[in-house]
Design an enzyme around this catalytic site. Structure first.
Site, PDB file in Angstrom:
ATOM      1  CE  LYS A   1      -0.443   0.888   4.943  1.00 19.29           C
ATOM      2  NZ  LYS A   1       0.158   2.228   4.926  1.00 19.29           N
TER       3      LYS A   1
ATOM      4  CG  HIS B   1      -3.977  -0.438   7.691  1.00 11.71           C
ATOM      5  ND1 HIS B   1      -3.625  -1.455   6.846  1.00 11.71           N
ATOM      6  CD2 HIS B   1      -2.819   0.199   8.002  1.00 11.71           C
ATOM      7  CE1 HIS B   1      -2.313  -1.440   6.653  1.00 11.71           C
ATOM      8  NE2 HIS B   1      -1.817  -0.447   7.337  1.00 11.71           N
TER       9      HIS B   1
END
Length: 528
Positions: free
Chosen positions: A174, A266
């Site tokens: 990410k 997340h």
């Protein structure tokens, strides 16, 4: 039952970088020690720094001693593992270097008696996420090098003399894009030369044992599911905060911020695990389908919603724990006039049958009083208060799922105080992993690396999930860019963020739950 391939080379772009030293090599050593790597397994580190194989191995040995706990580090095993590690000086931005990489991998295959099975890991700055795949495709290392114009699909043209179906996968860290537009551009780049099942977008949160336990808690226990809906749940709180600043990553963080770094990936994943419908069966397709459905059900933010439902902040200099901590704008490589958020609190709704009207509150931040991640399920109060507490208040019913630290689950409810009368008090039933011997020493990265080698994409993010998530969060970024009236609040280092974050709560009597580091007995003391 998925099985490891007989041979595999893990190629790490950014092989001399921090992520490789701190996470990837220690995780690979753990897998090797447990016998969870292929029989013919090798690692090839790539980077601009010049190393010989021996120098690189010595450098990694120092990193292993530094980042593994003493009980986890076996020097003999580490040296044995590092004999399988090689290094190639390569500039990932130079096209010509990829032909050198292709030739080196062929030679390495001959030396290690392997058959062209490669996983490429992008442990690089996000600016290279669109560069590396283009160059891999150009030299055929994606294993798909020719487009069939008649049937409009990409076909394999690799020499299959040694491997019937050679493995070519790519693991991307990410953030996958900085906004909706850049995420779509990246997806187009990858889909030009890779099939979706070759793409492993990694979110290490999904590798955590406690995150996976959310699914077991919900779907392996019959008594929670009937209550897991808008009829019984008042709201859901998700907090993931750290007691540290940007830790030398100011250059990266100032171009990212809390929303891109934590919330869009997340925290959105934690919302999905909390809110998703039970998959028909637990496999990659069904599980990831349910995740996408949650993202697609996020209520779109209308004009003015960012003002009302999102609060951003940035930590300022303060004395904390006897030390003066500098503010974010004073950090190395941070713009002195930066408007980057280091704190974000927001409210979102999921417009589907199960969750309509239930607010989900998300909060993340740096320089908080403690490092903790947890999900709190707030249940509705009883419709009529027959019993009271000493101060006349009701006892809230809560289920706390602690992801880190002191991992476990606590159910808080009312119980009668012994003796005469019918006074009640808050009590709890608790479970912590340390009560059953603790969590496995294998970390989240080890779990996900093993899944990538096995070819199990269940815990990796699919392209439609990336786009669906960005569709929801992108308007927040656009509003911050175009509306100067949206404030950025300062908060002193070592506090729980700007007080304005409480204003997004639907219930005016409710405030954020500021968790203690300890999960159990937190009403008696608080370790920060």
């Amino acid at each position: 039952m998925l099985q490891l391939p007989c041979s595999l080379t893990l190629v790490i772009f950014g092989g001399s970088g921090d992520l490789t030293m701190r996470k990837l090599i220690p995780s690979l050593l753990q897998l090797y020690q447990q016998g969870h790597t292929p029989e013919k397994f090798s690692v090839l580190g790539l980077g601009r720094t010049r190393y010989s194989d021996e120098d690189y191995r010595n450098h990694l040995l120092e990193a292993l001693q530094k980042y593994l706990k003493p009980e986890e580090f076996d020097r003999e095993k580490a040296v044995e593992f590092l004999r399988r590690v090689f290094y190639l000086n390569l500039d990932p931005e130079k096209e010509d270097d990829y032909e050198m990489l292709r030739d080196y991998l062929k030679e390495l295959d001959r030396e290690t008696d392997s058959c062209g099975n490669y996983i490429f890991y992008l442990a690089t700055p996000p600016s290279l996420y669109g560069v590396v795949p283009k160059h891999l495709i150009r030299v055929g290392l994606n294993d798909i090098v020719q487009e069939d114009a008649d049937s409009n699909y990409l076909k394999y043209t690799h020499d299959l003399s040694k491997c019937k179906h050679p493995i070519r996968r790519i693991v991307i860290e990410k953030p996958f894009g900085y906004d909706l537009e850049s995420a779509r551009r990246l997806t187009d780049i990858y889909q030009h030369g890779f099939y979706e099942d070759q793409l492993y977008r990694i979110d290490h949160y999904l590798g955590k044992e406690t995150v996976q336990n959310i699914m077991a808690l919900r779907f392996a226990n019959g008594f929670f599911e009937p209550l897991w809906n808008r009829n019984y749940i008042k709201c859901v709180e998700i907090t993931a905060v750290e007691n540290m600043g940007v830790e030398g990553r100011g250059g990266y963080y100032d171009n990212s911020g809390a929303l891109r770094d934590m919330v869009q990936n997340h925290l959105a994943q934690l919302v999905a695990l909390t809110a998703m419908e039970p998959p028909v069966q637990f496999d990659a397709e069904h599980f990831r389908n349910e995740v996408v459905k949650v993202y697609q059900s996020f209520r779109p933010l209308k004009e003015g919603d960012v003002h009302k439902n999102v609060v951003r902040g940035q930590y300022t200099s303060a004395e904390w724990k006897g030390e003066i901590h500098k503010g974010y704008r004073e950090e190395d490589k941070v713009n002195p006039g930066s408007r980057t958020e280091t704190f974000l609190a927001m409210k979102l709704f999921i417009d589907n049958w199960r969750w309509h009207g239930v607010p989900f509150y998300l909060r993340t931040g740096k320089m908080m009083p403690t490092k903790v991640s947890e999900i709190i399920i707030h249940f509705h109060s009883t419709p009529h208060q027959m019993f009271g507490t000493r101060d006349g208040t009701s006892v809230p019913n809560q289920l706390i799922i602690r992801l880190q630290p002191n991992e476990g689950i606590v159910l808080k409810f009312a119980a009668k105080v012994p003796g005469s009368g019918f006074e009640v008090k808050k009590t709890s039933m608790d479970f912590t992993y340390d009560s059953i011997g603790g969590l496995p020493t294998t970390n989240a990265y080890a779990r996900l690396l093993e899944d990538a080698m096995l070819g199990d994409p269940t815990l990796f993010t699919r392209s439609d999930a990336v786009e669906a998530s960005w569709k929801f969060f992108d308007p927040i970024l656009k509003a911050w860019e175009t509306d100067p009236s949206i404030p950025l609040y300062g908060y002193p280092a070592g506090t729980w963020g700007p007080l304005q974050s409480h204003e997004i709560m639907d219930d005016p009597t409710q405030t954020w739950t500021n968790p203690c580091r300890n999960l159990t007995q937190s009403d008696l003391y608080c370790e920060l």
